[in-house]
Design a protein around this motif. Structure first.
Motif, short mmCIF file in Angstrom:
data_model
loop_
_atom_site.label_atom_id
_atom_site.label_comp_id
_atom_site.label_asym_id
_atom_site.label_seq_id
_atom_site.Cartn_x
_atom_site.Cartn_y
_atom_site.Cartn_z
N MET A 158 0.84 -1.20 0.00
CA MET A 158 0.00 0.00 0.00
C MET A 158 0.87 1.25 0.00
SD MET A 158 -2.90 1.46 -0.03
CE MET A 158 -4.23 0.39 0.47
N ALA A 159 1.91 1.21 0.88
CA ALA A 159 2.80 2.38 0.96
C ALA A 159 3.47 2.63 -0.37
CB ALA A 159 3.85 2.14 2.05
N ARG A 160 3.86 1.57 -1.03
CA ARG A 160 4.51 1.72 -2.33
C ARG A 160 3.55 2.32 -3.35
NH1 ARG A 160 6.93 -3.21 -5.89
NH2 ARG A 160 6.10 -2.37 -7.80
N THR A 161 2.30 1.87 -3.27
CA THR A 161 1.30 2.40 -4.19
C THR A 161 1.11 3.89 -3.99
OG1 THR A 161 0.21 0.29 -3.98
CG2 THR A 161 -1.04 2.04 -5.02
N VAL A 162 1.05 4.30 -2.73
CA VAL A 162 0.87 5.73 -2.44
C VAL A 162 2.05 6.52 -2.95
CG1 VAL A 162 0.71 7.41 -0.58
CG2 VAL A 162 -0.62 5.30 -0.46
N SER A 206 1.86 6.83 -6.63
CA SER A 206 0.83 7.79 -7.02
C SER A 206 1.34 9.21 -6.85
CB SER A 206 -0.42 7.59 -6.16
OG SER A 206 -0.86 6.28 -6.27
N MET A 207 2.05 9.44 -5.76
CA MET A 207 2.58 10.79 -5.54
C MET A 207 3.59 11.16 -6.62
SD MET A 207 2.98 10.70 -1.42
CE MET A 207 3.81 12.25 -1.31
N ILE A 208 4.41 10.21 -7.00
CA ILE A 208 5.41 10.48 -8.03
C ILE A 208 4.72 10.81 -9.35
CG2 ILE A 208 7.19 9.40 -9.46
CD1 ILE A 208 8.09 7.90 -6.94
N VAL A 209 3.71 10.02 -9.68
CA VAL A 209 2.99 10.27 -10.94
C VAL A 209 2.32 11.63 -10.89
CG1 VAL A 209 1.02 9.53 -12.31
CG2 VAL A 209 2.64 7.85 -11.47
N PHE A 210 1.72 11.94 -9.76
CA PHE A 210 1.04 13.23 -9.63
C PHE A 210 2.03 14.37 -9.82
CE2 PHE A 210 -0.15 16.73 -6.80
CZ PHE A 210 -1.32 17.11 -7.41
N LEU A 211 3.17 14.25 -9.15
CA LEU A 211 4.19 15.29 -9.25
C LEU A 211 4.67 15.41 -10.69
CD1 LEU A 211 5.71 17.26 -7.47
CD2 LEU A 211 7.47 15.55 -7.16
N ALA A 212 4.87 14.27 -11.32
CA ALA A 212 5.35 14.28 -12.70
C ALA A 212 4.35 14.97 -13.60
CB ALA A 212 5.60 12.86 -13.16
N ILE A 213 3.07 14.66 -13.40
CA ILE A 213 2.04 15.27 -14.24
C ILE A 213 2.04 16.78 -14.05
CG2 ILE A 213 -0.46 15.51 -14.53
CD1 ILE A 213 -0.64 12.49 -13.97
N VAL A 214 2.12 17.21 -12.80
CA VAL A 214 2.10 18.65 -12.53
C VAL A 214 3.29 19.33 -13.17
CG1 VAL A 214 2.31 20.36 -10.70
CG2 VAL A 214 0.77 18.44 -10.42
N GLY A 235 -4.04 26.17 -12.62
CA GLY A 235 -4.87 25.62 -11.56
C GLY A 235 -5.78 24.52 -12.07
N VAL A 236 -6.39 24.78 -13.23
CA VAL A 236 -7.29 23.77 -13.81
C VAL A 236 -6.51 22.51 -14.14
CG1 VAL A 236 -8.69 23.23 -15.83
CG2 VAL A 236 -8.97 25.42 -14.67
N VAL A 237 -5.33 22.70 -14.73
CA VAL A 237 -4.51 21.53 -15.09
C VAL A 237 -4.12 20.75 -13.84
CG1 VAL A 237 -2.26 20.84 -15.99
CG2 VAL A 237 -3.64 22.49 -17.24
N VAL A 238 -3.68 21.48 -12.82
CA VAL A 238 -3.25 20.80 -11.60
C VAL A 238 -4.43 20.10 -10.93
CG1 VAL A 238 -2.37 21.18 -9.27
CG2 VAL A 238 -1.27 22.28 -11.20
N ALA A 239 -5.56 20.82 -10.85
CA ALA A 239 -6.74 20.21 -10.22
C ALA A 239 -7.20 19.00 -11.03
CB ALA A 239 -7.86 21.24 -10.12
N GLY A 240 -7.17 19.16 -12.37
CA GLY A 240 -7.56 18.03 -13.23
C GLY A 240 -6.64 16.85 -13.05
N ALA A 241 -5.35 17.16 -12.96
CA ALA A 241 -4.39 16.07 -12.79
C ALA A 241 -4.61 15.40 -11.44
CB ALA A 241 -2.97 16.63 -12.88
N ALA A 242 -4.87 16.23 -10.41
CA ALA A 242 -5.09 15.65 -9.09
C ALA A 242 -6.33 14.77 -9.10
CB ALA A 242 -5.24 16.77 -8.06
N ALA A 243 -7.40 15.28 -9.73
CA ALA A 243 -8.62 14.49 -9.80
C ALA A 243 -8.39 13.22 -10.59
CB ALA A 243 -9.73 15.33 -10.44
N THR A 291 -6.36 10.82 -8.56
CA THR A 291 -7.18 10.26 -7.49
C THR A 291 -8.14 9.21 -8.05
OG1 THR A 291 -7.05 12.38 -6.39
CG2 THR A 291 -8.70 10.84 -5.58
N ALA A 292 -8.79 9.58 -9.17
CA ALA A 292 -9.75 8.65 -9.77
C ALA A 292 -9.04 7.39 -10.22
CB ALA A 292 -10.45 9.32 -10.95
N TRP A 293 -7.87 7.59 -10.81
CA TRP A 293 -7.11 6.43 -11.28
C TRP A 293 -6.71 5.55 -10.10
CZ3 TRP A 293 -1.80 5.86 -10.11
CH2 TRP A 293 -1.20 4.74 -10.69
#
Lengths: 245, 459
Positions: B1-5, B8-16, B429-437, B440-442
Motif C-alpha cells: 500500500m505504501a509503495r502504491t501511495v 501515485s505521488m510520483i505520478v502526480f508530481l510528474a504530471i504537474v 490551476g485547472v490543469v493541476v486540479a484536473g491532474a489531481a482528480a 485520485t480517480a485512477w
C-alpha cells in the motif's frame, strides 16, 4: 525571476518527470504466478472425468473455471490433465483453490472427486509458488462408459439439450439417468460423452445406454441413440467404449 | 500500500511538472519594432493610439515582443516629414501676431490668433524648450480675454500660466491693478489646490526632463505638477527625444519612458517613398532594413504609415521579417473616422500579418552588468553605412531588452508578464486540479496487481 523562468530548468524537470514515469512503469504492479499441481490418491479419482472444475476463492470473491475433455488415461485410470492458465486473479490473503472433476453429466452423482489447497497469501511481490491439490474419489462407483460420437451427429443441428439413461439388461430402472452437461454455444460437440459412477460388477454385465437429443421448446427427442455396453471389473472391461446407433 | 501511495505521488508530481513545463515557451520570442513613417496630418494622440494598438495586437496575436511608438519613428527619421518644425514655426508666428494685435488693441484679432495657436501647439508643444513662449502665449491670451470682459476664461489662462511656472508673478509697474488682481486671484486659486506628484522614469536613466520647456532635472525624477496641461520631454544623448502631452485633467502617478537609440545613419529617405508603395522593395531598401534590424536587434520591422484623407484615417503596413527573410506587399487599410473603433479594426488588420509566425528570434548576446568594464556588447549585424553619429552606434552596456511604453498612458504596453497573468494561473490551476482528480480517480479505480493460476500438466 528571469533565470527561474528560462527554459533550461523546465527541460530538466520534464526529463526527470519522464524518468519517474518510466521508473513507475517498470516497477508497476507485480503479476505473481501460482503453479497448481493436481495430485491423485489411490482411489482413481479421475476415472470417468470429462469436466474439470477449478474454483478460486479469495476475499474479493470466487472465480470458477471449467474445462471439458477426457482427463484420465483409459488404460491406467490415472489423471491426465493438461496445462491451463487463469490470469487476473485478485491478490489477497486466504486464497483457496478447490478442484473437482465430473463426468459428462450434470447431476450430483456425476461429481467424481474433489480436492482443495491450503489458504494462500498472494501479494504483488510474491514469488512463484507451487500449490498441491490432491484429488480423492468420492463415494461413487468406478463403472465408466466412454460413448463415442454417433455417425449422424454432424447431420443434426439445433440440439440444445441432451439426456441419457443407463439401464442394466433385463431391468426397467436405470442405474443412472439425467442430463448431460451440454453447452452447444461453448462446445457444440460433447463427445466423447463419459458417464461414470456406474456400478461395476465383478462379472461382465450388459447395460443398455440411451442418449436423446432435444431442441429448444420441443419436448420430443429429435433423435435417440441406443447401444449396449459391457462392464466387468474382473474382466478389466472398465471403462467400456460405446458406439451409439 | 505504501509503495502504491508513493508511486501515485510520483505520478502526480510528474504530471504537474510536465503540465507546468508545457505552458512555457521554450524558444525566445522574436522582437519586432513598429516603425511609423513620418506623419504630419494626424495628431500625435491619434498616432499614439494607433501605434499602441498595433503593438498590443502584434504581441497578442503573434507572441512577439514589440517596440512601438512615435519615439521609434523619431529615432529613425528625426523630425523629417513630421511637420514639427513647421508647427513650431507656425506657433511662433501666430504668437507674435497675437501679441502685436494685443498691443495695437485689436483684441478680436489677438484672440483669433491665440485660439488658432492651439493646433500647432498640440503638435509642437513638447518640442518647445523656451518656457517664455508658453508664458507669453498664456498671459497675452488672458489679457486679451480680460480686455473683452471674459474674466472666467482669462482666469483659466492665468492658471495655466502659473501651472507651468509657479514662480510667475506680474510686475505692478508693467500691468494695471485690475490685471494684477485677476492674475493673483487665479494664482492663489491654483496654488491652493494640491499638486500631484509625478514620477518620471526612463530606460536608460539619466535623461534630461523638460516640463513645459523648462529643464527640471534628470530621470529618475519626482516633481509636483499643478492642474493644467503640460508638455513633457525627455532627452538623452544618443537617444531619440521622448515626448508626451499631458492633457488637462489627466493625472498620472508615473511615467516610464523607453528611450530608443537614434538611427546611426542618415534617415533612410528612400524608404519613405517605397515602404507603402505597391511595388516590391528593391535590394537597396531591403539591405537598409536588414541594417536597421541589426542595429535595433530586432527580428522584424512593421513599416507603418498613418495619414488622414479628409475625415478618414488610413493605415498602410508592410512587414519585413529578418529570418527567414520575408517582405510582404504593402497594404492600405481604412480605419475610418472614429478613433474609438480603431482598436477593433487594427485587430483585424494585424491578423493579416501571418508571415510573422515564421519569424525566428536571433541569437542575442546576454549582457552581464558585472562585465561592463571589459566587454564590448552585441554588435549590429552589419555596420551602418553612414557613421554620422558615433555616440548612437555603440549600444550602452546597461541597456536591456526594451520595454515599450505607451506614450499616451505611460504604461508598459506589454502589460503584465504572462506568468503573472490571471489566465495563466487559472489554466495552471485547472490543469493541476484536473491532474489531481485524474490521479485520485485512477488510484481509486485502478486495477491492482493480479496473479495467475497455472495448472501444471500431470501426465
Amino acid at each position: 525571476m528571469r533565470r527561474f523562468y528560462s527554459a533550461a530548468p523546465f527541460k530538466t524537470l520534464k526529463l526527470l518527470s519522464f524518468m519517474w514515469l518510466m521508473t513507475f512503469a517498470a516497477c508497476g504492479p507485480g503479476h505473481p504466478e501460482v503453479w497448481l499441481s493436481i495430485e491423485q490418491d489411490g482411489t482413481q479419482p479421475c476415472l470417468g472425468a470429462a469436466h474439470l472444475e477449478i474454483e478460486v476463492s479469495t476475499p474479493k470473491g470466487k472465480s470458477v473455471f471449467h474445462e471439458f475433455n477426457q482427463f484420465f488415461d483409459a488404460n491406467t485410470h490415472s489423471c491426465a490433465i493438461g496445462q491451463f492458465r487463469y490470469p487476473d486473479l485478485p491478490l489477497g490473503n486466504g486464497a483457496e483453490i478447490a478442484v473437482s472433476v465430473w463426468d459428462s453429466t450434470s447431476d450430483s452423482a456425476g461429481q467424481l472427486a474433489t480436492g482443495s489447497s491450503l489458504p494462500l497469501n498472494i501479494k504483488d511481490d510474491s514469488p512463484t509458488t507451487q500449490v498441491d491439490v490432491t484429488l480423492s474419489r468420492l463415494q461413487v462407483p468406478l463403472g465408466t462408459l466412454i460413448i463415442q460420437k454417433p455417425s449422424d451427429w454432424d447431420s443434426l443441428g439445433g440440439i440444445s439439450t441432451m439426456m441419457y439413461r443407463v439401464i442394466p439388461a433385463g431391468e426397467q430402472i436405470p442405474v443412472r439417468s439425467g442430463y448431460l452437461a451440454y453447452a452447444p454455444e461453448v462446445r457444440p460437440d460433447p463427445f466423447p460423452v463419459i458417464i461414470s459412477s456406474l456400478p461395476l460388477p465383478q462379472e461382465l454385465s450388459e447395460m443398455t445406454v440411451y442418449v436423446e437429443a432435444f431442441r429448444d421448446g420441443d419436448p420430443t427427442a429429435i433423435r435417440t441413440w441406443t447401444s449396449s455396453a459391457w462392464l466387468g471389473a474382473g474382466t478389466n472391461q472398465n471403462p467400456a467404449y460405446v458406439s451409439l446407433n | 500500500m505504501a509503495r502504491t501511495v508513493i508511486e501515485s505521488m510520483i505520478v502526480f508530481l510528474a504530471i504537474v511538472l510536465v503540465a507546468s513545463g508545457h505552458g512555457r515557451a521554450q524558444e525566445p520570442r522574436p522582437n519586432v519594432i513598429v516603425l511609423p513613417l513620418p506623419s504630419s496630418d494626424l495628431s500625435p494622440a491619434d498616432q499614439d493610439l494607433i501605434l499602441a494598438n498595433l503593438a498590443v495586437q502584434l504581441r497578442t496575436q503573434f507572441r512577439v515582443k514589440v517596440l512601438s511608438g512615435r519615439a521609434v519613428g523619431r529615432a529613425v527619421w528625426g523630425t523629417l516629414g513630421s511637420g514639427l518644425e513647421e508647427a513650431g514655426e507656425q506657433f511662433r508666428n501666430m504668437l507674435n501676431r497675437g501679441k502685436r494685435a494685443y498691443k495695437k488693441l485689436q483684441m478680436k484679432k489677438a484672440l483669433r490668433m491665440f485660439e488658432g495657436i492651439e493646433k500647432p501647439l498640440s503638435r509642437c508643444g513638447p518640442e518647445i524648450k523656451d518656457p517664455k513662449l508658453f508664458e507669453n502665449m498664456l498671459l497675452y491670451r488672458g489679457l486679451s480675454l480680460l480686455a473683452v470682459k471674459k474674466k472666467a476664461e482669462a482666469e483659466k489662462q492665468f492658471m495655466q500660466a502659473v501651472s507651468m511656472n509657479t514662480n510667475l508673478k506680474l510686475s505692478s509697474r508693467k500691468y494695471p491693478p485690475d490685471v494684477i488682481s485677476a492674475f493673483e486671484a487665479a494664482r492663489k486659486k491654483l496654488l491652493s489646490a494640491r499638486p500631484s506628484n509625478l514620477n518620471i522614469l526612463s530606460k536608460p536613466a539619466g535623461a534630461a526632463v523638460y516640463i513645459d520647456g523648462q529643464r527640471r532635472g534628470v530621470t529618475p525624477l519626482q516633481l509636483p505638477l499643478y492642474r493644467g496641461y503640460h508638455f513633457i520631454r525627455l532627452e538623452k544623448e544618443g537617444y531619440s527625444p521622448w515626448t508626451l502631452t499631458l492633457p488637462a485633467g489627466v493625472s498620472l502617478q508615473a511615467i516610464r519612458a523607453l528611450l530608443v537609440k537614434v538611427w546611426s545613419g542618415d534617415p533612410p529617405e528612400d524608404l519613405l517613398s517605397s515602404a507603402i508603395s505597391r511595388d516590391d522593395l528593391n535590394e537597396a531598401t531591403k539591405a537598409k532594413l536588414r541594417l536597421m534590424a541589426g542595429y535595433y536587434e530586432t527580428d522584424g520591422i512593421v513599416l507603418v504609415s498613418v495619414a488622414r484623407e479628409g475625415s478618414q484615417v488610413h493605415l498602410g503596413m508592410r512587414l519585413f521579417v529578418v529570418n527567414p527573410e520575408i517582405v510582404t506587399r504593402a497594404r492600405l487599410f481604412n480605419l475610418g473616422d472614429k478613433s474609438d473603433l480603431f482598436p477593433k479594426k487594427i485587430k483585424g488588420i494585424v491578423s493579416t500579418l501571418t508571415p510573422l509566425k515564421q519569424a525566428r528570434a536571433r541569437q542575442r548576446t546576454v549582457r552581464k552588468p558585472q562585465r561592463v568594464a571589459v566587454a564590448p556588447v552585441a554588435q549590429p549585424i552589419a555596420a551602418p553605412v553612414n557613421n554620422a553619429r558615433p555616440a548612437a552606434i555603440v549600444p550602452r552596456l546597461d541597456q536591456k531588452t526594451p520595454v515599450p511604453i505607451d506614450e499616451q498612458t505611460g504604461e508598459d504596453i506589454y502589460g503584465t508578464p504572462w506568468y503573472k497573468t490571471w489566465w495563466f494561473w487559472t489554466i495552471t490551476g485547472v490543469v493541476v486540479a484536473g491532474a489531481a482528480a485524474g490521479v485520485t480517480a485512477w488510484y481509486l479505480t485502478r486495477e491492482e496487481g493480479s496473479w495467475t493460476l497455472v495448472v501444471q500438466p500431470n501426465h
